[in-house]
Design a protein around this motif. Structure first.
Motif, PDB file in Angstrom:
ATOM      1  N   PRO A  56      60.930   4.521  75.362  1.00 38.41           N
ATOM      2  CA  PRO A  56      60.365   3.987  74.118  1.00 38.41           C
ATOM      3  C   PRO A  56      59.323   4.939  73.522  1.00 38.41           C
ATOM      4  O   PRO A  56      58.943   5.922  74.160  1.00 38.41           O
ATOM      5  CB  PRO A  56      59.679   2.705  74.587  1.00 38.41           C
ATOM      6  N   CYS A  57      58.895   4.631  72.310  1.00 42.53           N
ATOM      7  CA  CYS A  57      57.737   5.315  71.743  1.00 42.53           C
ATOM      8  C   CYS A  57      56.576   4.318  71.675  1.00 42.53           C
ATOM      9  O   CYS A  57      56.737   3.152  72.030  1.00 42.53           O
ATOM     10  CB  CYS A  57      58.056   5.929  70.375  1.00 42.53           C
ATOM     11  N   TYR A  58      55.436   4.790  71.250  1.00 44.53           N
ATOM     12  CA  TYR A  58      54.264   3.914  71.208  1.00 44.53           C
ATOM     13  C   TYR A  58      54.483   2.736  70.258  1.00 44.53           C
ATOM     14  O   TYR A  58      54.054   1.618  70.518  1.00 44.53           O
ATOM     15  CB  TYR A  58      53.043   4.728  70.776  1.00 44.53           C
ATOM     16  N   ARG A  59      55.184   2.994  69.166  1.00 44.70           N
ATOM     17  CA  ARG A  59      55.429   1.921  68.190  1.00 44.70           C
ATOM     18  C   ARG A  59      56.412   0.869  68.704  1.00 44.70           C
ATOM     19  O   ARG A  59      56.443  -0.244  68.185  1.00 44.70           O
ATOM     20  CB  ARG A  59      55.960   2.503  66.884  1.00 44.70           C
ATOM     21  N   CYS A  60      57.234   1.221  69.692  1.00 50.54           N
ATOM     22  CA  CYS A  60      58.110   0.204  70.284  1.00 50.54           C
ATOM     23  C   CYS A  60      57.255  -0.891  70.920  1.00 50.54           C
ATOM     24  O   CYS A  60      57.634  -2.053  70.936  1.00 50.54           O
ATOM     25  CB  CYS A  60      59.002   0.818  71.352  1.00 50.54           C
ATOM     26  N   MET A  61      56.106  -0.493  71.461  1.00 55.01           N
ATOM     27  CA  MET A  61      55.195  -1.464  72.076  1.00 55.01           C
ATOM     28  C   MET A  61      54.296  -2.099  71.036  1.00 55.01           C
ATOM     29  O   MET A  61      54.066  -3.288  71.035  1.00 55.01           O
ATOM     30  CB  MET A  61      54.280  -0.756  73.075  1.00 55.01           C
ATOM     31  N   VAL A  88      60.113   3.786  63.813  1.00 55.10           N
ATOM     32  CA  VAL A  88      60.152   5.252  63.842  1.00 55.10           C
ATOM     33  C   VAL A  88      61.254   5.798  64.746  1.00 55.10           C
ATOM     34  O   VAL A  88      61.876   6.812  64.425  1.00 55.10           O
ATOM     35  CB  VAL A  88      58.750   5.827  64.195  1.00 55.10           C
ATOM     36  N   CYS A  89      61.545   5.120  65.875  1.00 57.75           N
ATOM     37  CA  CYS A  89      62.573   5.660  66.772  1.00 57.75           C
ATOM     38  C   CYS A  89      63.815   4.773  66.853  1.00 57.75           C
ATOM     39  O   CYS A  89      64.727   5.042  67.628  1.00 57.75           O
ATOM     40  CB  CYS A  89      62.006   5.932  68.169  1.00 57.75           C
ATOM     41  N   GLY A  90      63.857   3.695  66.067  1.00 58.97           N
ATOM     42  CA  GLY A  90      64.994   2.775  66.106  1.00 58.97           C
ATOM     43  C   GLY A  90      66.231   3.328  65.420  1.00 58.97           C
ATOM     44  O   GLY A  90      66.248   4.472  64.953  1.00 58.97           O
TER      45      GLY A  90
HETATM   46 ZN    ZN Z   1      59.861   3.406  68.982  1.00 55.57          ZN
END
Ligand code: ZN
Length: 390
Positions: free
Chosen positions: A179-184, A256-258
């Motif tokens: 994941p990235c930070y924004r996933c959390m 951002v990473c989805g």
């Molecule tokens: Zn993410």
């Protein structure tokens, strides 16, 4: 000559072979691994509490290229935890001292300094020259920015965070499946809800532990050995001497990473985080400076409310006479204690939490609320010089 030519081609000369002897005997490192470190590069955002041990360990281990982004000068209050700096360095730029210190530690390491704040205008340009990013700044604007840029450029972002007696570390690398930070945390917290390191304090050893964990993750990634913290958050509680681990999952809808990202370039992080000390977002008429406030408070017949939204321990250090004290976290439930007929001047330590408090009060129908710019820190500097500062 032929020998040194051969060694250069190999990537390690005899002085490096001696220096890294304890690495070379590890099968997981060896000459191949040491060459990977030598050709590797890490961008360090910030050379403070986390950046100090991280930079020194990365340099000592032989990471070939370090970039350091830090516009600050060395202050006395840094020395309690930022081991790159000594008492004699107070007043010098961190970049100058850090470059010098790393040069003494390991002359094989190339250091590039960036005397600027890492922001949306320079982040992508600076980061593109490095294999991975190590975020040692511990503020929300930079945390989201370094996360996003790392995702855009498909490079691991090594995250570290500290507060008082607790710290955490992870590796965000969606391109490797994690994941990235924004996933959390898709959105940052409201401005001022999270006290900064300066406001909350930090036990001096803690950044040494978390920054060292970050350096270890960087080295493992460059070596392509071991299991990284991608997909895991490692939490350290210094008071209980406990490490705990939390699984982190990738969010398929992450902005951002989805699968269908809505954030594809750096956004305005300062505005949505509000925690960088910038006053630009606040309209002038909602603020008051401390000298004007001092004048109004001493004026005959004018009875405003002076509201202090800091925590009780902060009030214990220093407070302005006559203030009403309601910590920000309790304000939503206690604003009825305040008179609606009076002008309210609200302050905290530096003006960030009080801006949030002012918003909250306006949202609850208080018509004349003004944020004290610079908080009690500015008050102590300009109005009451004998007041304790923290
Ligand atoms: Zn993410």
């Amino acid at each position: 000559m032929a020998d040194s030519q051969t060694n250069t081609e190999m990537g390690l000369d005899s002085s490096e072979m001696q220096r890294y002897a304890r690495h070379l005997t590890l099968p997981e490192v060896g000459v191949e691994g040491q060459k990977r470190l030598k050709t590797g590069s890490v961008l360090m955002i910030g050379a403070g509490g986390l950046g100090s041990p991280a930079a020194m360990y990365l340099a000592a281990a032989g990471v070939g290229r370090l970039g350091i982004v830090d516009p600050d000068i060395v202050e006395a209050s840094n020395l309690q935890r930022q081991l790159l700096y000594s008492t004699a360095d107070i007043g010098r730029t961190k970049l100058e001292v850090a470059t010098e210190r790393i040069g003494h530690l390991n002359p094989h390491v190339q250091v590039t300094g960036y005397a600027e704040r890492f922001d949306r205008s320079n982040a992508e340009r600076i980061a593109q020259d490095y294999d991975l990013i190590l975020d040692g700044t511990d503020n929300f604007a930079t945390r989201y920015l370094s996360n996003d840029v790392a995702v855009f450029q498909k490079k691991p972002n090594i995250y570290g965070s500290i507060f008082r007696f607790e710290g955490q570390c992870s590796v965000f690398a969606p391109h490797l499946g994690g994941p990235c930070y924004r996933c959390m945390f898709p959105e940052p917290p409201e401005p001022g809800l999270v006290p900064s390191c300066a406001e909350g304090g930090v036990l001096g050893v803690l950044p040494g532990i978390v920054g060292s964990l970050q350096a270890m993750e960087a080295i493992k990634i460059l070596l392509r050995e071991g299991e990284s913290l991608s997909g895991r958050l490692l939490h350290f509680d210094a008071m209980r001497a406990k490490f705990r681990e939390f699984k982190l999952k990738r969010d398929p809808d992450c902005a951002v990473c989805g699968a269908s990202p809505t954030i594809t370039e750096p956004v305005d992080y300062d505005q949505f985080c509000g925690g960088t000390g910038s006053d630009e977002a606040a309209p002038a008429e909602t603020e008051i400076d401390v000298t004007e406030l001092a004048g109004l408070l001493s004026a005959e017949g004018f009875k405003p409310t002076l509201l202090d939204v800091r925590e009780p321990f902060e009030v214990g250090i220093a407070a302005i006479d006559g203030s009403i004290r309601i910590p920000l976290g309790e304000l939503a439930g206690r604003h009825k204690e305040l008179s609606r007929d009076r002008v309210i001047f609200v302050h905290c330590k530096s003006g960030v939490r009080s801006a949030q408090a002012a918003e909250l009060l306006r949202g609850n129908g208080f018509s004349d609320v003004r944020n004290v710019a610079g908080g009690i820190d500015a008050w102590a500097a300009e109005v009451e010089p004998d007041m304790a500062r923290y």
